[in-house]
Design an enzyme around this catalytic site. Structure first.
Site, PDB file in Angstrom:
ATOM      1  CG  ASP A  12     -16.834  15.293 -47.238  1.00  0.00           C
ATOM      2  OD1 ASP A  12     -16.826  14.679 -47.756  1.00  0.00           O
ATOM      3  OD2 ASP A  12     -15.365  15.567 -46.682  1.00  0.00           O
ATOM      4  CG  ASP A  50     -14.044  12.601 -44.396  1.00  0.00           C
ATOM      5  OD1 ASP A  50     -13.319  11.943 -44.958  1.00  0.00           O
ATOM      6  OD2 ASP A  50     -13.953  12.654 -43.081  1.00  0.00           O
ATOM      7  CG  HIS A  52     -12.794   8.434 -41.433  1.00  0.00           C
ATOM      8  ND1 HIS A  52     -11.818   8.248 -42.466  1.00  0.00           N
ATOM      9  CD2 HIS A  52     -12.310   9.872 -40.921  1.00  0.00           C
ATOM     10  CE1 HIS A  52     -11.791   9.998 -42.918  1.00  0.00           C
ATOM     11  NE2 HIS A  52     -11.632  10.697 -41.919  1.00  0.00           N
ATOM     12  CG  HIS A  56      -9.153   6.963 -40.439  1.00  0.00           C
ATOM     13  ND1 HIS A  56      -8.759   8.148 -41.381  1.00  0.00           N
ATOM     14  CD2 HIS A  56      -9.216   6.177 -41.850  1.00  0.00           C
ATOM     15  CE1 HIS A  56      -8.511   7.908 -42.377  1.00  0.00           C
ATOM     16  NE2 HIS A  56      -9.025   6.528 -43.020  1.00  0.00           N
ATOM     17  CG  HIS A  85     -13.397  12.908 -38.542  1.00  0.00           C
ATOM     18  ND1 HIS A  85     -11.992  13.742 -38.125  1.00  0.00           N
ATOM     19  CD2 HIS A  85     -13.805  12.680 -40.003  1.00  0.00           C
ATOM     20  CE1 HIS A  85     -11.527  12.858 -39.231  1.00  0.00           C
ATOM     21  NE2 HIS A  85     -12.111  13.431 -40.414  1.00  0.00           N
ATOM     22  CE  LYS A 110     -13.717  13.050 -49.188  1.00  0.00           C
ATOM     23  NZ  LYS A 110     -13.585  13.430 -47.571  1.00  0.00           N
ATOM     24  CB  CYS A 155     -13.278  16.879 -48.230  1.00  0.00           C
ATOM     25  SG  CYS A 155     -12.314  16.176 -46.719  1.00  0.00           S
TER      26      CYS A 155
HETATM   27  C1  VGL Z   1     -11.888  16.501 -43.831  1.00  0.00           C
HETATM   28  C2  VGL Z   1     -10.607  16.663 -42.175  1.00  0.00           C
HETATM   29  C3  VGL Z   1     -10.373  15.800 -42.172  1.00  0.00           C
HETATM   30  C4  VGL Z   1     -12.699  17.612 -44.737  1.00  0.00           C
HETATM   31  C5  VGL Z   1     -12.311  15.546 -43.842  1.00  0.00           C
HETATM   32  O1  VGL Z   1     -13.745  17.051 -45.184  1.00  0.00           O
HETATM   33  O2  VGL Z   1     -12.875  18.592 -45.570  1.00  0.00           O
HETATM   34  N1  VGL Z   1     -10.954  17.774 -43.461  1.00  0.00           N
HETATM   35  N2  VGL Z   1     -11.504  14.719 -42.937  1.00  0.00           N
HETATM   36 ZN    ZN Z   2     -11.778  12.578 -41.953  1.00  0.00          ZN
END
Ligand code: VGL
Ligand code: ZN
Length: 209
Positions: A12, A50, A52, A56, A85, A110, A155
């Site tokens: 990410d 990430d 979404h 979401h 996000h 994901k 993550c």
């Molecule tokens: C993440 C919060 C929500 C991450 C992703 O990449 O750590 N944290 N979505």
């Molecule tokens: Zn996320």
């Protein structure tokens, strides 16, 4: 030096997690040059995003009366609510433009199911739906994974923990990660990882000649 049984998981490294982004991870941008240097030593590199859909379930905006960073209970368990996000195909969801890993051959997206979050690159938050990453790594002969990216306590940690669940050795390269650290989440994540046998290492270990 990494061996042929090793893979680097770059988690990410996306614009929304950078300072100024929708879900900024403090100093998230600092890791980019280091991640590039580490990745140069790995034959097998997997990137994650990430990714979404709008609306979401993890977005606080869809839960009236709730604010970002509060936790609620969903069918599959506790869910922290986040600012919107990494919405699919937006600039915020794009990988940081400084990321230079041309030899990465797999990109796992994901959190695509509107009703299920996925911190882990292996298994969604329902703890049943696989992304396919375990099968990919196994079929490539990978036995050890090294994790870098954002955020350490979400993550990256969930990915490293699930790597252990699926039978891989796992290390987190701590100086190539940055954390959100919500109410002690960073210390809790390291404790969980230690208990699960995830090694906590520094990049010098891998970059030393
Ligand atoms: C993440 C919060 C929500 C991450 C992703 O990449 O750590 N944290 N979505
Ligand atoms: Zn996320």
């Amino acid at each position: 030096m990494p061996r042929t049984i090793d893979a680097l998981l770059v988690v990410d490294v996306q614009n929304d997690f950078m300072p100024g982004g929708a879900l900024a991870v403090p100093k998230g941008d600092e890791i980019v040059p280091l991640v590039n240097r580490i990745a140069a030593g790995f034959r097998e590199v997997v990137l994650t995003q990430d990714w979404h859909p709008r609306g979401h379930v993890s977005f606080a905006s869809g839960h009236p009366g709730r604010k970002p960073f509060e936790a609620i209970r969903l069918r599959y368990g506790k869910q922290v609510l986040w600012p919107d996000h990494c919405v699919q195909a937006t600039e915020g969801a794009a990988l940081h433009r400084g990321l230079a890993i041309p030899h990465a051959r797999l990109l796992i997206r994901k959190g695509c199911d509107p009703r299920i979050d996925s911190y882990s690159a292996f298994l969604e938050a329902d703890r049943r739906t696989k992304t396919g990453l375990d099968g990919y790594l196994a079929s490539r002969g990978i036995r050890r994974v090294f994790c870098v990216g954002l955020a350490t306590d979400f993550c990256v940690a969930w990915t490293a923990l699930d790597a252990r669940q699926f039978g891989f050795q796992a290390s987190v390269i701590e100086d190539a990660c940055r954390a959100i650290d919500l109410e002690g989440s960073l210390a809790a994540a390291w404790a969980k990882m230690r208990a699960a046998g995830v090694k906590r290492i520094r990049s010098e270990t891998l970059l030393a000649a």
